[in-house]
Design a protein around this motif. Structure first.
Motif, PDB file in Angstrom:
ATOM      1  N   ASP A  58       0.854  -1.182   0.000  1.00 25.14           N
ATOM      2  CA  ASP A  58       0.000   0.000   0.000  1.00 25.14           C
ATOM      3  C   ASP A  58       0.894   1.237   0.000  1.00 25.14           C
ATOM      4  O   ASP A  58       1.701   1.427   0.913  1.00 25.14           O
ATOM      5  CB  ASP A  58      -0.876  -0.021   1.250  1.00 25.14           C
ATOM      6  N   PRO A  59       0.768   2.099  -1.001  1.00 31.42           N
ATOM      7  CA  PRO A  59       1.618   3.285  -1.090  1.00 31.42           C
ATOM      8  C   PRO A  59       1.545   4.193   0.144  1.00 31.42           C
ATOM      9  O   PRO A  59       2.495   4.906   0.446  1.00 31.42           O
ATOM     10  CB  PRO A  59       1.103   4.021  -2.322  1.00 31.42           C
ATOM     11  N   GLU A  60       0.447   4.139   0.872  1.00 34.25           N
ATOM     12  CA  GLU A  60       0.287   5.006   2.032  1.00 34.25           C
ATOM     13  C   GLU A  60       1.144   4.575   3.224  1.00 34.25           C
ATOM     14  O   GLU A  60       1.359   5.368   4.137  1.00 34.25           O
ATOM     15  CB  GLU A  60      -1.187   5.080   2.432  1.00 34.25           C
ATOM     16  N   GLU A  63       6.529   4.431   3.131  1.00 36.75           N
ATOM     17  CA  GLU A  63       7.566   5.243   3.774  1.00 36.75           C
ATOM     18  C   GLU A  63       7.746   4.859   5.240  1.00 36.75           C
ATOM     19  O   GLU A  63       8.867   4.771   5.736  1.00 36.75           O
ATOM     20  CB  GLU A  63       7.285   6.730   3.619  1.00 36.75           C
ATOM     21  N   THR A  64       6.660   4.607   5.931  1.00 35.39           N
ATOM     22  CA  THR A  64       6.744   4.183   7.334  1.00 35.39           C
ATOM     23  C   THR A  64       7.434   2.830   7.446  1.00 35.39           C
ATOM     24  O   THR A  64       8.282   2.626   8.322  1.00 35.39           O
ATOM     25  CB  THR A  64       5.337   4.115   7.959  1.00 35.39           C
ATOM     26  N   LEU A  65       7.106   1.915   6.558  1.00 31.70           N
ATOM     27  CA  LEU A  65       7.736   0.590   6.588  1.00 31.70           C
ATOM     28  C   LEU A  65       9.232   0.673   6.312  1.00 31.70           C
ATOM     29  O   LEU A  65      10.021  -0.050   6.909  1.00 31.70           O
ATOM     30  CB  LEU A  65       7.076  -0.351   5.578  1.00 31.70           C
ATOM     31  N   ARG A  66       9.633   1.570   5.428  1.00 29.95           N
ATOM     32  CA  ARG A  66      11.051   1.688   5.079  1.00 29.95           C
ATOM     33  C   ARG A  66      11.907   2.234   6.225  1.00 29.95           C
ATOM     34  O   ARG A  66      13.130   2.149   6.167  1.00 29.95           O
ATOM     35  CB  ARG A  66      11.232   2.552   3.834  1.00 29.95           C
ATOM     36  N   GLU A  67      11.268   2.752   7.253  1.00 26.85           N
ATOM     37  CA  GLU A  67      12.005   3.177   8.441  1.00 26.85           C
ATOM     38  C   GLU A  67      12.488   1.967   9.245  1.00 26.85           C
ATOM     39  O   GLU A  67      13.370   2.079  10.071  1.00 26.85           O
ATOM     40  CB  GLU A  67      11.130   4.079   9.309  1.00 26.85           C
ATOM     41  N   HIS A  68      11.892   0.815   8.984  1.00 28.70           N
ATOM     42  CA  HIS A  68      12.253  -0.426   9.670  1.00 28.70           C
ATOM     43  C   HIS A  68      13.511  -1.013   9.029  1.00 28.70           C
ATOM     44  O   HIS A  68      13.613  -1.090   7.804  1.00 28.70           O
ATOM     45  CB  HIS A  68      11.092  -1.423   9.538  1.00 28.70           C
ATOM     46  N   ASN A  69      14.459  -1.409   9.846  1.00 24.00           N
ATOM     47  CA  ASN A  69      15.672  -2.054   9.341  1.00 24.00           C
ATOM     48  C   ASN A  69      15.288  -3.326   8.577  1.00 24.00           C
ATOM     49  O   ASN A  69      14.554  -4.159   9.087  1.00 24.00           O
ATOM     50  CB  ASN A  69      16.602  -2.400  10.510  1.00 24.00           C
ATOM     51  N   GLY A  70      15.756  -3.452   7.347  1.00 20.34           N
ATOM     52  CA  GLY A  70      15.465  -4.641   6.544  1.00 20.34           C
ATOM     53  C   GLY A  70      14.382  -4.441   5.501  1.00 20.34           C
ATOM     54  O   GLY A  70      14.097  -5.352   4.729  1.00 20.34           O
ATOM     55  N   ILE A  71      13.760  -3.285   5.471  1.00 18.14           N
ATOM     56  CA  ILE A  71      12.753  -2.990   4.443  1.00 18.14           C
ATOM     57  C   ILE A  71      13.269  -1.801   3.646  1.00 18.14           C
ATOM     58  O   ILE A  71      13.577  -0.751   4.201  1.00 18.14           O
ATOM     59  CB  ILE A  71      11.374  -2.707   5.046  1.00 18.14           C
ATOM     60  N   GLN A  72      13.376  -2.007   2.336  1.00 16.33           N
ATOM     61  CA  GLN A  72      13.954  -0.967   1.496  1.00 16.33           C
ATOM     62  C   GLN A  72      13.261  -0.880   0.143  1.00 16.33           C
ATOM     63  O   GLN A  72      12.320  -1.622  -0.135  1.00 16.33           O
ATOM     64  CB  GLN A  72      15.442  -1.218   1.327  1.00 16.33           C
ATOM     65  N   LYS A  80       6.980   3.265  -5.455  1.00 15.56           N
ATOM     66  CA  LYS A  80       5.704   3.727  -4.911  1.00 15.56           C
ATOM     67  C   LYS A  80       4.780   2.569  -4.550  1.00 15.56           C
ATOM     68  O   LYS A  80       3.904   2.720  -3.710  1.00 15.56           O
ATOM     69  CB  LYS A  80       5.023   4.644  -5.929  1.00 15.56           C
ATOM     70  N   HIS A  81       4.986   1.404  -5.169  1.00  9.92           N
ATOM     71  CA  HIS A  81       4.055   0.293  -4.988  1.00  9.92           C
ATOM     72  C   HIS A  81       4.695  -1.003  -4.497  1.00  9.92           C
ATOM     73  O   HIS A  81       3.990  -1.979  -4.238  1.00  9.92           O
ATOM     74  CB  HIS A  81       3.334   0.002  -6.307  1.00  9.92           C
ATOM     75  N   TRP A  82       6.014  -1.057  -4.382  1.00  6.10           N
ATOM     76  CA  TRP A  82       6.706  -2.295  -4.024  1.00  6.10           C
ATOM     77  C   TRP A  82       7.754  -2.039  -2.940  1.00  6.10           C
ATOM     78  O   TRP A  82       8.316  -0.945  -2.877  1.00  6.10           O
ATOM     79  CB  TRP A  82       7.401  -2.895  -5.253  1.00  6.10           C
ATOM     80  N   ILE A  83       8.015  -3.066  -2.146  1.00  8.82           N
ATOM     81  CA  ILE A  83       9.074  -3.011  -1.141  1.00  8.82           C
ATOM     82  C   ILE A  83       9.929  -4.268  -1.252  1.00  8.82           C
ATOM     83  O   ILE A  83       9.482  -5.311  -1.733  1.00  8.82           O
ATOM     84  CB  ILE A  83       8.526  -2.893   0.299  1.00  8.82           C
ATOM     85  N   SER A  84      11.139  -4.151  -0.781  1.00  6.11           N
ATOM     86  CA  SER A  84      12.063  -5.274  -0.678  1.00  6.11           C
ATOM     87  C   SER A  84      12.220  -5.575   0.812  1.00  6.11           C
ATOM     88  O   SER A  84      12.498  -4.667   1.605  1.00  6.11           O
ATOM     89  CB  SER A  84      13.403  -4.887  -1.303  1.00  6.11           C
ATOM     90  N   VAL A  85      12.026  -6.841   1.187  1.00  5.62           N
ATOM     91  CA  VAL A  85      12.043  -7.233   2.592  1.00  5.62           C
ATOM     92  C   VAL A  85      13.168  -8.241   2.818  1.00  5.62           C
ATOM     93  O   VAL A  85      13.197  -9.300   2.181  1.00  5.62           O
ATOM     94  CB  VAL A  85      10.684  -7.844   3.002  1.00  5.62           C
ATOM     95  N   ALA A  86      14.080  -7.912   3.730  1.00  7.16           N
ATOM     96  CA  ALA A  86      15.206  -8.799   4.043  1.00  7.16           C
ATOM     97  C   ALA A  86      14.705 -10.067   4.719  1.00  7.16           C
ATOM     98  O   ALA A  86      13.814 -10.031   5.562  1.00  7.16           O
ATOM     99  CB  ALA A  86      16.194  -8.078   4.945  1.00  7.16           C
ATOM    100  N   SER A 103       0.192  -8.079   0.779  1.00  9.67           N
ATOM    101  CA  SER A 103       0.505  -7.992  -0.639  1.00  9.67           C
ATOM    102  C   SER A 103      -0.505  -8.790  -1.456  1.00  9.67           C
ATOM    103  O   SER A 103      -1.045  -8.309  -2.450  1.00  9.67           O
ATOM    104  CB  SER A 103       1.924  -8.509  -0.892  1.00  9.67           C
ATOM    105  N   TYR A 104      -0.748 -10.022  -1.004  1.00  7.11           N
ATOM    106  CA  TYR A 104      -1.743 -10.874  -1.671  1.00  7.11           C
ATOM    107  C   TYR A 104      -3.111 -10.187  -1.687  1.00  7.11           C
ATOM    108  O   TYR A 104      -3.770 -10.124  -2.731  1.00  7.11           O
ATOM    109  CB  TYR A 104      -1.836 -12.237  -0.976  1.00  7.11           C
ATOM    110  N   ALA A 105      -3.533  -9.664  -0.542  1.00  5.00           N
ATOM    111  CA  ALA A 105      -4.845  -9.026  -0.439  1.00  5.00           C
ATOM    112  C   ALA A 105      -4.948  -7.810  -1.357  1.00  5.00           C
ATOM    113  O   ALA A 105      -5.970  -7.603  -2.012  1.00  5.00           O
ATOM    114  CB  ALA A 105      -5.120  -8.623   1.011  1.00  5.00           C
TER     115      ALA A 105
END
Length: 116
Positions: A58-60, A63-72, A80-86, A103-105
């Motif tokens: 979810d684009p909203e 940015e908050t998720l990317r503050e977490h170590n391991g999410i980039q 804007k629509h995808w994340i990479s998760v360690a 993601s599935y939902a």
């Protein structure tokens, strides 16, 4: 979480299937395993490395998720629509599973009944 547990979790969602669509196209992408709902992908990772997965998000909340170590930011997809998760332990298995489920939902909500 190991590769087989992750794969089984992704395949546990309704109308999900897997494929390796890049085998004949890109040298560095031959071992990318993609999980689809209908014809749309919601998760993928490199089976030779299994160091991170890429998920629709979810684009909203990105940015908050990317503050977490391991999410980039993902490689070669819309930031804007995808994340990479360690998958090296920086992100808990519970959080990884929650992000896969979301993601599935997100992807399945955008499909028509005919495409599943």
């Amino acid at each position: 979480m190991d590769i087989e547990e992750f794969r089984a979790y992704c395949l546990s969602f309704p109308h999900t299937h897997e494929g390796m669509p890049f085998q004949g196209f890109f040298k560095n992408s031959r071992s990318i395993l993609v999980f689809y709902v209908g014809k749309k992908m919601f998760s993928f990772f490199d089976i030779d490395k299994f160091d991170y997965c890429t998920l629709k998000c979810d684009p909203e909340v990105i940015e908050t998720l990317r503050e977490h170590n391991g999410i980039q930011k993902p490689f070669n997809l819309s930031w804007k629509h995808w994340i990479s998760v360690a998958l090296n332990g920086d992100v808990s298995d519970e959080m990884v599973k929650d992000l896969v489920k979301k993601s599935y939902a997100l992807v399945s909500a955008g499909l028509s009944k005919k495409s599943t």
